[in-house]
Design a protein around this motif. Structure first.
Motif, short mmCIF file in Angstrom:
data_model
loop_
_atom_site.label_atom_id
_atom_site.label_comp_id
_atom_site.label_asym_id
_atom_site.label_seq_id
_atom_site.Cartn_x
_atom_site.Cartn_y
_atom_site.Cartn_z
N ASP A 51 36.85 37.41 43.61
CA ASP A 51 36.03 37.17 42.06
C ASP A 51 36.70 35.34 41.31
OD1 ASP A 51 34.99 38.29 39.53
OD2 ASP A 51 37.50 37.64 38.22
N ALA A 96 40.17 42.21 45.90
CA ALA A 96 39.35 40.95 44.55
C ALA A 96 39.35 39.74 44.90
CB ALA A 96 40.08 41.41 43.21
N LEU A 97 40.23 39.01 45.52
CA LEU A 97 39.71 37.39 45.78
C LEU A 97 39.15 37.06 46.13
CD1 LEU A 97 43.00 37.81 48.77
CD2 LEU A 97 43.14 37.07 46.46
N ASP A 100 46.72 49.97 42.13
CA ASP A 100 46.88 48.21 42.49
C ASP A 100 46.76 47.05 42.57
OD1 ASP A 100 46.29 49.37 39.44
OD2 ASP A 100 47.40 48.97 38.56
N GLY A 101 47.07 47.35 43.82
CA GLY A 101 47.99 46.05 44.31
C GLY A 101 47.01 45.93 45.15
N ALA A 120 36.25 47.56 43.34
CA ALA A 120 37.19 46.85 43.70
C ALA A 120 37.50 44.92 43.93
CB ALA A 120 38.46 47.13 44.96
N VAL A 161 43.75 46.66 45.24
CA VAL A 161 42.73 46.29 44.49
C VAL A 161 42.78 44.44 44.42
CG1 VAL A 161 40.90 46.28 42.38
CG2 VAL A 161 42.03 48.19 42.88
N GLN A 162 43.84 44.57 44.01
CA GLN A 162 44.25 42.89 43.85
C GLN A 162 43.59 41.82 45.08
OE1 GLN A 162 48.49 42.70 42.70
NE2 GLN A 162 47.29 43.10 40.29
N GLN A 163 43.76 42.79 46.18
CA GLN A 163 43.70 41.94 47.25
C GLN A 163 42.85 41.80 48.01
OE1 GLN A 163 46.62 43.23 51.04
NE2 GLN A 163 47.73 44.59 49.35
N ASP A 189 39.01 42.78 39.83
CA ASP A 189 40.65 43.02 39.36
C ASP A 189 40.60 43.42 37.97
OD1 ASP A 189 40.93 40.43 39.48
OD2 ASP A 189 43.04 40.29 40.56
N GLY A 190 41.73 43.41 37.29
CA GLY A 190 42.36 43.55 35.90
C GLY A 190 41.74 44.71 35.18
#
Length: 259
Positions: free
Chosen positions: A232, A229-230, A222-223, A142, A225-227, A145-146
């Protein structure tokens, strides 16, 4: 010549107040970074014989590329080619892959993309053959993201620039992609980000296949994963450097700039 950690100081300084006393890497040129990325990627499964290419667009518009004749585990700094924006060899003793067109078209179409990686890796290549995008099942899968698109908008080999032009259009602003029945593609703004995306893609694909064989696995929301993925935006701090040091311990001659 600048140290690699100097080039990335703004991104990692808050996490490494003592980095000036402990350099993450020795002085390294842009060609050295491409060679190190070849070695690191090879160790992480991007190792299909002579296949694959990494390009780095420089500030002057020229492009650095690994040579066609060498496998990624033997490339050194002195082997890296310098190409013009249209793919002519300006500096270097080797040949450039006929499939360089995709990279050059991506660099031209995407001002944000300074690094392009392509190969036929073990795990991401498997999902490309299935024509599927694997789920995100754990933290290491993770870090980016995206969407992970799967494209089959080409029909032939990557040495046909008419074919690759259609793929460039289809990719849009994607960070990465699986190319159906072909392999994997990673796009990034710098070497560290390219490494993180490559490593995350391969890990995610490996875990996804293992979970499928075990008839289990729970996809992360998804939420979450976005956390996770910081990192990236600038790659994972210190990760590329650690993997590069490992390769330098294995072969101290990777950084052997031609005199």
């Amino acid at each position: 010549m600048q140290r690699f950690d100097d080039l990335n100081a703004a991104a990692i300084a808050p996490l490494a107040p003592r980095q000036g006393r402990h350099p993450l890497l020795p002085p390294v040129s842009e060609k050295g970074l491409v060679a190190l990325l070849c070695r690191v990627a090879y160790s992480e499964g991007w190792n299909e014989h002579l296949a694959g290419h990494i390009t780095l667009r420089c500030a002057d518009g020229n492009v650095l590329c690994n040579p066609w004749e060498l496998s990624w585990d033997e490339v050194t700094e002195a082997d890296i080619l310098t190409l013009s924006p249209i793919g002519e060899v300006i500096e270097g003793d080797w040949n450039v892959t006929p499939a360089i067109g995709l990279h050059l078209q991506l660099h031209s179409a995407r001002p944000d993309v300074h690094v392009v990686m392509h190969n036929h890796p073990e795990w991401s290549g498997l999902w490309a053959c299935l024509g599927e995008s694997p789920p995100v099942l754990d933290q290491a899968g993770a870090y980016v993201d995206g969407p992970l698109p799967v494209f089959n908008e080409y029909d032939g080999t990557f040495d046909d620039r008419n074919i690759t032009a259609g793929l460039v259009d289809a990719l849009g602003d994607a960070k990465w992609a699986l190319l159906a029945n072909h392999g994997a593609l990673v796009l990034a703004k710098n070497i560290r980000q390219a490494h993180l995306r490559m490593a995350t893609l391969e890990w995610r694909c490996k875990r996804g296949w293992q979970a499928r064989l075990a008839s289990g696995g729970k996809t992360l929301p998804d939420g979450m994963v976005q956390q996770i993925a910081l990192p990236d935006a600038n790659g994972f701090p210190f990760l590329f450097e650690a993997m590069a040091r490992r390769e330098l311990r294995r072969d101290p001659n990777i950084l052997n700039a031609a005199e």
